[in-house]
Structure formats: structure tokens, C-alpha cells
Scaffold this motif. Structure first.
Motif, short mmCIF file in Angstrom:
data_model
loop_
_atom_site.label_atom_id
_atom_site.label_comp_id
_atom_site.label_asym_id
_atom_site.label_seq_id
_atom_site.Cartn_x
_atom_site.Cartn_y
_atom_site.Cartn_z
N TYR A 18 -30.80 -40.72 37.43
CA TYR A 18 -30.16 -41.03 38.70
C TYR A 18 -29.28 -39.87 39.16
O TYR A 18 -29.36 -39.45 40.32
CB TYR A 18 -29.34 -42.32 38.60
CG TYR A 18 -28.54 -42.60 39.84
CD1 TYR A 18 -29.17 -43.11 40.97
CD2 TYR A 18 -27.19 -42.33 39.89
CE1 TYR A 18 -28.46 -43.35 42.13
CE2 TYR A 18 -26.46 -42.57 41.04
CZ TYR A 18 -27.10 -43.08 42.16
OH TYR A 18 -26.38 -43.32 43.30
N GLN A 19 -28.46 -39.36 38.27
CA GLN A 19 -27.58 -38.24 38.61
C GLN A 19 -28.40 -37.00 38.98
O GLN A 19 -28.08 -36.29 39.93
CB GLN A 19 -26.63 -37.91 37.44
CG GLN A 19 -25.59 -38.97 37.17
CD GLN A 19 -24.66 -39.18 38.36
OE1 GLN A 19 -24.35 -38.26 39.09
NE2 GLN A 19 -24.22 -40.41 38.53
N SER A 20 -29.45 -36.76 38.24
CA SER A 20 -30.29 -35.60 38.50
C SER A 20 -30.98 -35.71 39.85
O SER A 20 -31.00 -34.76 40.63
CB SER A 20 -31.32 -35.45 37.39
OG SER A 20 -32.14 -34.35 37.63
N ASN A 22 -30.04 -37.50 42.38
CA ASN A 22 -29.00 -37.43 43.39
C ASN A 22 -28.60 -35.97 43.66
O ASN A 22 -28.48 -35.54 44.81
CB ASN A 22 -27.79 -38.26 42.95
CG ASN A 22 -26.83 -38.54 44.08
OD1 ASN A 22 -27.14 -38.33 45.23
ND2 ASN A 22 -25.65 -39.00 43.74
N THR A 23 -28.41 -35.22 42.60
CA THR A 23 -28.05 -33.81 42.73
C THR A 23 -29.18 -33.02 43.38
O THR A 23 -28.94 -32.16 44.24
CB THR A 23 -27.72 -33.21 41.35
OG1 THR A 23 -26.66 -33.98 40.76
CG2 THR A 23 -27.28 -31.77 41.45
N ALA A 25 -31.45 -34.19 45.47
CA ALA A 25 -31.52 -34.57 46.88
C ALA A 25 -30.43 -33.85 47.68
O ALA A 25 -30.70 -33.34 48.78
CB ALA A 25 -31.37 -36.08 47.02
N ARG A 26 -29.22 -33.78 47.12
CA ARG A 26 -28.14 -33.08 47.82
C ARG A 26 -28.47 -31.59 47.97
O ARG A 26 -28.27 -31.01 49.04
CB ARG A 26 -26.82 -33.24 47.07
CG ARG A 26 -26.00 -34.39 47.61
CD ARG A 26 -24.59 -34.39 47.06
NE ARG A 26 -24.53 -35.41 46.02
CZ ARG A 26 -24.31 -35.19 44.73
NH1 ARG A 26 -24.07 -33.99 44.29
NH2 ARG A 26 -24.32 -36.17 43.87
#
Length: 116
Positions: A18-20, A22-23, A25-26
Motif C-alpha cells: 500500500y505504501q509503495s 501510494n508513493t 502514484a504520487r
């Protein structure tokens, strides 16, 4: 069934994914926005340059002046193209670095899971 250690590993993997994501996508959105900004600046510069060039062409009186003007404009266009390439490469490099950082935690987790 699953033991508590496997459930914990699965939770860690899901959180890391999830964190990966999200990062990633940003980073992709920021890179896309930077490319759009670069394109808009390039279009604005091209329009301004075309206006100036057409005004200069209209004021010419001698064919020799035309050759001098076109040579100068060609050099300026070449310099702008090089600057555009450098800026686009910088954006791509920054995006690649951001994406590499984003996937590092996943690589470590996958490596740990495959070793067991």
C-alpha cells in the motif's frame, strides 16, 4: 491453516505494498505535472518566439539580413531544444529515483519471504 507469523508477514507485506503503491502514484503524478508544465512553457516560448521572428522578418530589407536572421533563429531553436531535452531528462531521472525508493521496501519483504 495459517500460523500467527504468516499472518503477521502477510499484514506487513500488504502495508508495504500500500505504501509503495501510494508513493509510486504520487511520484508519477508529480512527474506528469512537471512534464505538463514543461510542455506549457515550451508552447508559450514557441508562440512568443514565432511572433518576434515574424515581426523581424517583416522588417527585413536585404536578403543578407534574412540569412543572418535565420541563422541566429536556428541557433536559438537548437539551444531551446537542448534545454528542453535536459529538463525532460531531469524529470525522468527524478521519477525513476522516486520509483526506485518506493519499491525498495517491497524488494526487502519479498526477499525475506522467499528465503524462508
Amino acid at each position: 491453516m495459517f500460523n500467527p507469523e504468516q499472518i503477521s508477514q502477510a499484514q506487513s507485506l500488504i502495508e508495504a505494498q500500500y505504501q509503495s503503491f501510494n508513493t509510486c502514484a504520487r511520484a508519477l503524478l508529480q512527474s506528469s505535472a512537471s512534464l505538463v508544465d514543461l510542455q506549457l512553457d515550451t508552447v508559450k516560448t514557441a508562440l512568443a518566439t514565432a511572433t518576434v521572428a515574424s515581426n523581424q522578418m517583416l522588417s527585413l530589407k536585404d536578403p543578407q539580413d534574412w540569412f543572418s536572421l535565420t541563422a541566429a533563429q536556428s541557433q536559438q531553436a537548437f539551444d531551446r531544444a537542448q534545454a528542453y531535452g535536459r529538463q525532460a531528462a531531469g524529470i525522468a531521472s527524478g521519477a525513476q529515483a522516486s520509483l526506485s525508493v518506493a519499491v525498495e521496501p517491497l524488494q526487502g519483504l519479498f526477499h525475506n519471504l522467499t528465503r524462508k
